[in-house]
Design a protein around this motif. Structure first.
Motif, PDB file in Angstrom:
ATOM      1  N   ARG A 146       0.841  -1.185   0.000  1.00 28.83           N
ATOM      2  CA  ARG A 146       0.000   0.000   0.000  1.00 28.83           C
ATOM      3  C   ARG A 146       0.886   1.248   0.000  1.00 28.83           C
ATOM      4  O   ARG A 146       1.816   1.355   0.800  1.00 28.83           O
ATOM      5  N   LEU A 147       0.589   2.175  -0.898  1.00 24.29           N
ATOM      6  CA  LEU A 147       1.383   3.389  -1.015  1.00 24.29           C
ATOM      7  C   LEU A 147       0.484   4.591  -1.256  1.00 24.29           C
ATOM      8  O   LEU A 147      -0.551   4.485  -1.919  1.00 24.29           O
ATOM      9  N   ARG A 148       0.890   5.712  -0.731  1.00 25.26           N
ATOM     10  CA  ARG A 148       0.277   6.995  -1.096  1.00 25.26           C
ATOM     11  C   ARG A 148       1.293   7.718  -1.976  1.00 25.26           C
ATOM     12  O   ARG A 148       2.378   8.083  -1.520  1.00 25.26           O
ATOM     13  N   ILE A 149       0.946   7.913  -3.246  1.00 24.37           N
ATOM     14  CA  ILE A 149       1.863   8.415  -4.254  1.00 24.37           C
ATOM     15  C   ILE A 149       1.468   9.832  -4.674  1.00 24.37           C
ATOM     16  O   ILE A 149       0.296  10.112  -4.908  1.00 24.37           O
ATOM     17  N   TYR A 150       2.481  10.700  -4.794  1.00 23.11           N
ATOM     18  CA  TYR A 150       2.311  12.085  -5.236  1.00 23.11           C
ATOM     19  C   TYR A 150       3.085  12.243  -6.550  1.00 23.11           C
ATOM     20  O   TYR A 150       4.297  12.479  -6.538  1.00 23.11           O
ATOM     21  N   ALA A 190      16.401   7.681   0.372  1.00 21.90           N
ATOM     22  CA  ALA A 190      15.289   6.756   0.140  1.00 21.90           C
ATOM     23  C   ALA A 190      14.128   7.368  -0.613  1.00 21.90           C
ATOM     24  O   ALA A 190      13.244   6.639  -1.077  1.00 21.90           O
ATOM     25  N   ASN A 191      14.097   8.718  -0.735  1.00 19.35           N
ATOM     26  CA  ASN A 191      12.949   9.364  -1.340  1.00 19.35           C
ATOM     27  C   ASN A 191      11.708   8.947  -0.543  1.00 19.35           C
ATOM     28  O   ASN A 191      11.724   8.997   0.670  1.00 19.35           O
ATOM     29  N   VAL A 192      10.651   8.499  -1.199  1.00 20.36           N
ATOM     30  CA  VAL A 192       9.441   8.117  -0.462  1.00 20.36           C
ATOM     31  C   VAL A 192       9.414   6.629  -0.130  1.00 20.36           C
ATOM     32  O   VAL A 192       8.385   6.101   0.289  1.00 20.36           O
ATOM     33  N   GLY A 193      10.549   5.947  -0.342  1.00 21.59           N
ATOM     34  CA  GLY A 193      10.652   4.557   0.078  1.00 21.59           C
ATOM     35  C   GLY A 193      10.350   3.531  -0.992  1.00 21.59           C
ATOM     36  O   GLY A 193      10.069   2.376  -0.674  1.00 21.59           O
ATOM     37  N   LEU A 194      10.449   3.903  -2.260  1.00 21.99           N
ATOM     38  CA  LEU A 194      10.047   2.988  -3.326  1.00 21.99           C
ATOM     39  C   LEU A 194      10.964   1.771  -3.419  1.00 21.99           C
ATOM     40  O   LEU A 194      10.496   0.649  -3.628  1.00 21.99           O
ATOM     41  N   ASN A 210       4.392   5.865   4.169  1.00 22.58           N
ATOM     42  CA  ASN A 210       4.383   4.634   3.384  1.00 22.58           C
ATOM     43  C   ASN A 210       4.940   3.455   4.181  1.00 22.58           C
ATOM     44  O   ASN A 210       4.426   2.333   4.097  1.00 22.58           O
ATOM     45  N   ALA A 211       5.994   3.708   4.958  1.00 25.44           N
ATOM     46  CA  ALA A 211       6.544   2.637   5.790  1.00 25.44           C
ATOM     47  C   ALA A 211       5.504   2.164   6.801  1.00 25.44           C
ATOM     48  O   ALA A 211       5.361   0.954   7.050  1.00 25.44           O
TER      49      ALA A 211
END
Length: 303
Positions: A79-83, A123-127, A160-161
């Motif tokens: 599950r991710l919240r992507i911008y 890590a940016n948003v953890g992708l 996201n984590a």
């Protein structure tokens, strides 16, 4: 109600650069519309032929025009919240997951084993962390440590984590450098993934010197991070720090014991920014270098 109107009060008060962050509302509250979800699914399942890629780029442009600030989606089985609007990495992974560094991610997933540790530096948003998380979580006592200095991107990473607790991702808000203290970070408005540390002794460009484009962030060395996290092994590491790789890796190669050296390091090929040949230094510690994709190098060490 427009997506921008649904941003949390915390986001509105703490994001002077108009960088959207909603780390309060529940996952699922930002679901894309049915049409946008259909476009996302279509682009993620197109092939990698010339025509397939052209269609991906065309449909992505259409999808972006229809999207609000962010979308709650399932990517890499997580599950991710992507911008997608101001971060190229998030845009790529949302509309073309199959094009998002597949060889690099496969090399890291292959390291999954009981007790394995992956460090995601920049890590940016953890992708990357999320994409290897399922493979690592299949084994007991694995750890992923994701480090990101950008204050707003860190919040996206931490959110996201938190959506994927089984992956055991520890999010750390800091930069990695050759010292402990504070350094300036330039904020790239069009692509947050191009945020760069200002080298010690240098000043940010005149273009970046505004209250909203430069922030001071805490930094520590890689060995200090290892000690703070209580790590006794590192199996894989990804370093994507926009030309700051020397400050991250050279002190580590100089002081880390052999037992702590990762088997695989994915490093962004920013040789144009380097004063020292990092690959040559790594070779002295037993690493072989491989060009794994257009933008990245893979350093591998046979333990």
């Amino acid at each position: 109600m427009a997506v921008s109107d649904r941003l949390s009060a915390r986001s509105e008060l703490t994001a002077p650069s108009q960088i959207p962050v909603d780390d309060i509302s529940d996952f699922g509250s930002r679901k894309p519309s049915a049409v946008t979800a259909g476009l996302i699914s279509l682009t993620q399942n197109l092939g990698l032929s010339w025509l397939g890629k052209r269609l991906i780029y065309l449909l992505r442009r259409i999808g972006l025009l229809m999207m609000g600030d962010c979308a709650d989606v399932t990517v890499f089985g997580a599950r991710l919240r992507i911008y997608p609007h101001n971060n190229v990495s998030e845009k790529r992974v949302l509309f073309a997951t199959q094009l998002f560094d597949p060889a690099e991610r496969d090399a890291l997933k292959a390291l999954a084993a009981p007790g394995a540790v992956f460090l995601d530096i920049g890590a940016n948003v953890g992708l990357y962390s999320i994409s290897v998380g399922e493979a690592f979580a299949a084994h007991p006592e694995t750890r992923i440590v994701a480090v990101e200095p950008h204050p707003y991107i860190y919040r996206r990473l931490a959110f996201n984590a938190g959506l994927n607790p089984a992956y055991n991702i520890t999010a750390v808000e800091a930069g990695i450098a050759d010292c402990e203290g504070t350094l300036s970070l330039t904020l790239h408005g069009d692509n947050l993934g191009e945020t760069r540390m200002v080298q010690p002794g240098m000043t940010a460009s005149a273009e970046a010197i505004t209250a909203e484009k430069v922030v001071d962030v805490p930094v520590i060395s890689l060995m200090q991070l290892v000690a703070a996290q209580g790590l006794t092994r590192i199996d894989g590491m990804k370093v994507d720090v926009e030309g700051f790789e020397e400050k991250v890796l050279l002190p580590f190669f100089d002081t880390a014991p052999d037992a702590l050296l990762p088997r695989v390091i994915i490093i962004e090929n920013n040789v144009r920014y380097w004063d020292v040949d990092i690959v040559a230094v790594a070779a002295k510690r037993g690493y072989a270098s491989h060009r794994i994709s257009k933008n990245n190098l893979l350093l591998s060490r046979d333990s």
